[in-house]
Design an enzyme around this catalytic site. Structure first.
Site, PDB file in Angstrom:
ATOM      1  N   HIS A  28      -3.916   4.808   4.294  1.00  0.00           N
ATOM      2  CA  HIS A  28      -4.602   3.592   3.854  1.00  0.00           C
ATOM      3  C   HIS A  28      -3.893   2.327   4.330  1.00  0.00           C
ATOM      4  O   HIS A  28      -4.522   1.407   4.873  1.00  0.00           O
ATOM      5  CB  HIS A  28      -4.700   3.610   2.327  1.00  0.00           C
ATOM      6  CG  HIS A  28      -5.720   2.689   1.760  1.00  0.00           C
ATOM      7  ND1 HIS A  28      -5.390   1.570   1.036  1.00  0.00           N
ATOM      8  CD2 HIS A  28      -7.074   2.724   1.816  1.00  0.00           C
ATOM      9  CE1 HIS A  28      -6.502   0.970   0.651  1.00  0.00           C
ATOM     10  NE2 HIS A  28      -7.536   1.649   1.110  1.00  0.00           N
TER      11      HIS A  28
ATOM     12  N   ASP B 212       0.837  -1.203   0.000  1.00  0.00           N
ATOM     13  CA  ASP B 212       0.000   0.000   0.000  1.00  0.00           C
ATOM     14  C   ASP B 212       0.869   1.249   0.000  1.00  0.00           C
ATOM     15  O   ASP B 212       1.917   1.275  -0.649  1.00  0.00           O
ATOM     16  CB  ASP B 212      -0.936  -0.034   1.214  1.00  0.00           C
ATOM     17  CG  ASP B 212      -2.274   0.615   0.911  1.00  0.00           C
ATOM     18  OD1 ASP B 212      -2.307   1.854   0.790  1.00  0.00           O
ATOM     19  OD2 ASP B 212      -3.280  -0.104   0.797  1.00  0.00           O
TER      20      ASP B 212
ATOM     21  N   SER C   5     -11.604  -2.090   0.484  1.00  0.00           N
ATOM     22  CA  SER C   5     -10.290  -1.929   1.120  1.00  0.00           C
ATOM     23  C   SER C   5     -10.314  -2.411   2.557  1.00  0.00           C
ATOM     24  O   SER C   5      -9.291  -2.860   3.082  1.00  0.00           O
ATOM     25  CB  SER C   5      -9.868  -0.458   1.105  1.00  0.00           C
ATOM     26  OG  SER C   5      -9.624  -0.028  -0.204  1.00  0.00           O
TER      27      SER C   5
END
Length: 524
Positions: free
Chosen positions: A199, A158, A373
């Site tokens: 994230h 990520d 996600s």
């Protein structure tokens, strides 16, 4: 000039010993005496009963079979007392046939089991795993069986991972981490005004945040090791993807990815030459030949009518694609559907209420993580529990197990269908909601799959005009031959080349001999 020895004071400092005064002992717990005695006698069982009655006691039999120890009890005496019973002890002392006796006391013993319910302050917000809804992901059952991800290494591909986050640092694994954007070993995210690089840290916390440390909530596999690969915060190339997908494939067991091509309903894209090779090498050579496990989010292009089959990462046979569902069983507005989805986990309670609890940038916590996600890292944590239960599972074994441990439950879709082996399947949810308790139980007993066999059949031997509709049927009996015998169908890959004037109107469907239809491309 030669260095001179220091003064003799150094010797005295070196010998200085500091002894901390011991804390005074706390008050001893009072001993609690029962109205029971263990008595060793020089006579047999019948005589022991008579001896007990002669002294006003009841003989409840031998303590150990074949041994001259007996349980004597007095019904009239107080069941519990803080002192010995003077009278009965005196009588037994004077009895010549009693060789030894002891009035029984209560011993304090505790079960050496860990509570399966974490004490983390936000665990009560983790509705998808704390039995707050029914069904949840059944994580508590997996924990109660002793599986918490111990010995499993997971990494998140990520925008980096906040490795010093107090809920991640205890489980952080530097060997499962790298920064391919800056080419250094430190995956710490780049901090910016909008915290757009949060994230990876959020995904990592879902899978493997520590438990019982009074910080945030608990990860699904809270004893697994977790790393982060920073590869989305810079120019993304085929080489960067391949490096990330193949990082220390003998050390890392699970790679979790919640990214892919644009979810705009127009893009058709997938891994390049190097990333394709990285997937293949990971599956065939990773984890000592058992195969690296690639967990993939199916995509958030639902509002654009996107189809995750047009995402070459999600629909690779080497990835395990995960869809999303709301707590009430409804399909989220962002959820994509495709035949590549194998299983589903939760992503939020409703569109406006609480979502997924996890770690956040700046050592904070959040309960606002959502989308596919959020679903994929939950599945990655559950896979870690399965690998702890059975470390010998191959990448194909895990796909078999995930399918069998997924349940249609209350998941709402108009396309649920029963396939040729009697399992319900949907393009939106795959085989249903993943059940961690069932997954680890099946993983323990799994005996393994046969070696992978491949069979290739050519359906079209000459170009054909599609017109408004084209149906092509092909005989697959060749795949039942002695050398190419397919015992159990795992994956079907369709390769076709076509020219079409308006690709958004194109629909491609594949129908099995037993009538199951898989939509490979839908109108977009």
């Amino acid at each position: 000039m030669a260095a001179r020895p220091g003064p003799a004071l150094g010797l005295f400092l070196g010998l200085l010993v500091v002894v901390a005064a011991a804390a005074p002992p706390g008050p001893a717990e009072p001993r609690v005496y029962l109205s029971s005695w263990a008595v060793r006698v020089a006579v047999g069982p019948r005589e022991a009963g008579g001896l007990a009655r002669r002294h006003g006691l009841l003989c409840l039999g031998q303590v150990m079979e074949g041994e001259p120890y007996y349980h004597f009890k007095h019904r009239g005496t107080r069941q519990k007392a803080l002192s010995r019973h003077w009278g009965w002890n005196m009588r037994l002392t004077k009895e010549p046939k009693v060789l030894w006796f002891e009035q029984q006391t209560v011993k304090r013993r505790t079960k050496r089991s860990v509570s399966v319910v974490p004490t983390d302050p936000w665990f009560h917000k983790q509705w998808y795993m704390n039995n707050d809804i029914n069904p949840d992901l059944n994580i508590l059952t997996a924990w109660s069986k002793g599986y918490t991800g111990l010995g499993v290494v997971l990494t998140v591909l990520d925008d980096g991972i906040e490795k010093d986050h107090p809920d991640l640092s205890a489980n952080y694994d530097p060997l499962a981490s790298y920064d391919f954007n800056s080419n250094d070993p430190d995956p710490q995210p780049r901090y910016a005004a909008g915290d757009e690089n949060r994230h990876g840290t959020r995904c990592a916390g879902e899978a493997a945040a520590a438990a019982n440390n009074r910080i945030c909530g608990a990860g699904v596999a809270y004893n697994a090791k977790v790393g982060g690969v920073r590869m989305l915060d810079g120019p993304i190339t085929d080489m960067v993807e391949a490096q990330s997908l193949s990082l220390r494939s003998q050390h890392i067991h699970i790679y979790s990815a919640s990214w892919g091509p644009e979810d705009d309903g127009k893009t058709v894209d997938g891994p390049g030459v190097l990333a394709t090779e990285a997937f293949y090498r990971g599956a065939t050579k990773g984890r000592g030949g058992l195969g690296s496990v690639f967990i993939w989010a199916s995509g958030n292009g639902g509002i654009n009518y996107d189809n995750c089959n047009c995402d070459g990462y999600a629909n690779s046979i080497y990835t395990l694609s995960v869809g999303s569902v709301l707590a009430g069983g409804q399909r989220p507005w962002y959820s994509e559907g495709c035949s590549a989805i194998l299983t589903t986990t939760y992503s939020s309670r409703t569109t406006s209420e609480v979502q997924i609890v996890t770690t956040d940038l700046h050592h904070r916590c959040t309960d606002k993580h959502t989308g596919t996600s959020a679903s994929a890292p939950l599945a990655a944590g559950m896979i870690a529990l399965a690998l702890e239960a059975n470390p010998a599972l191959t990448w194909r074994d895990l796909q078999h197990l995930v399918i069998r441990a997924s349940k249609p439950a209350h998941l709402q879709a108009e396309d649920w269908a029963v396939n040729g082996v009697g399992r319900k399947v949907s393009h939106h949810y795959g085989y249903g909601l993943l059940d961690a308790g069932l997954l680890v139980e099946m993983a323990k007993a799994w005996t393994g799959t046969r070696p992978q066999q491949r069979c290739s059949v050519k359906a079209l031997h000459a170009p054909r005009n599609i017109g408004s509709k084209l149906t092509v049927s092909t005989d697959i009996s060749f795949c039942l031959g002695r050398t190419k015998h397919i015992h159990s169908l795992e994956h079907v890959q369709v390769q076709l080349s076509l020219s079409y004037s308006r690709r958004g109107d194109l629909v491609i469907a594949l129908t099995s001999p037993m009538g199951t239809t898989s939509m490979l491309v839908t109108m977009r």
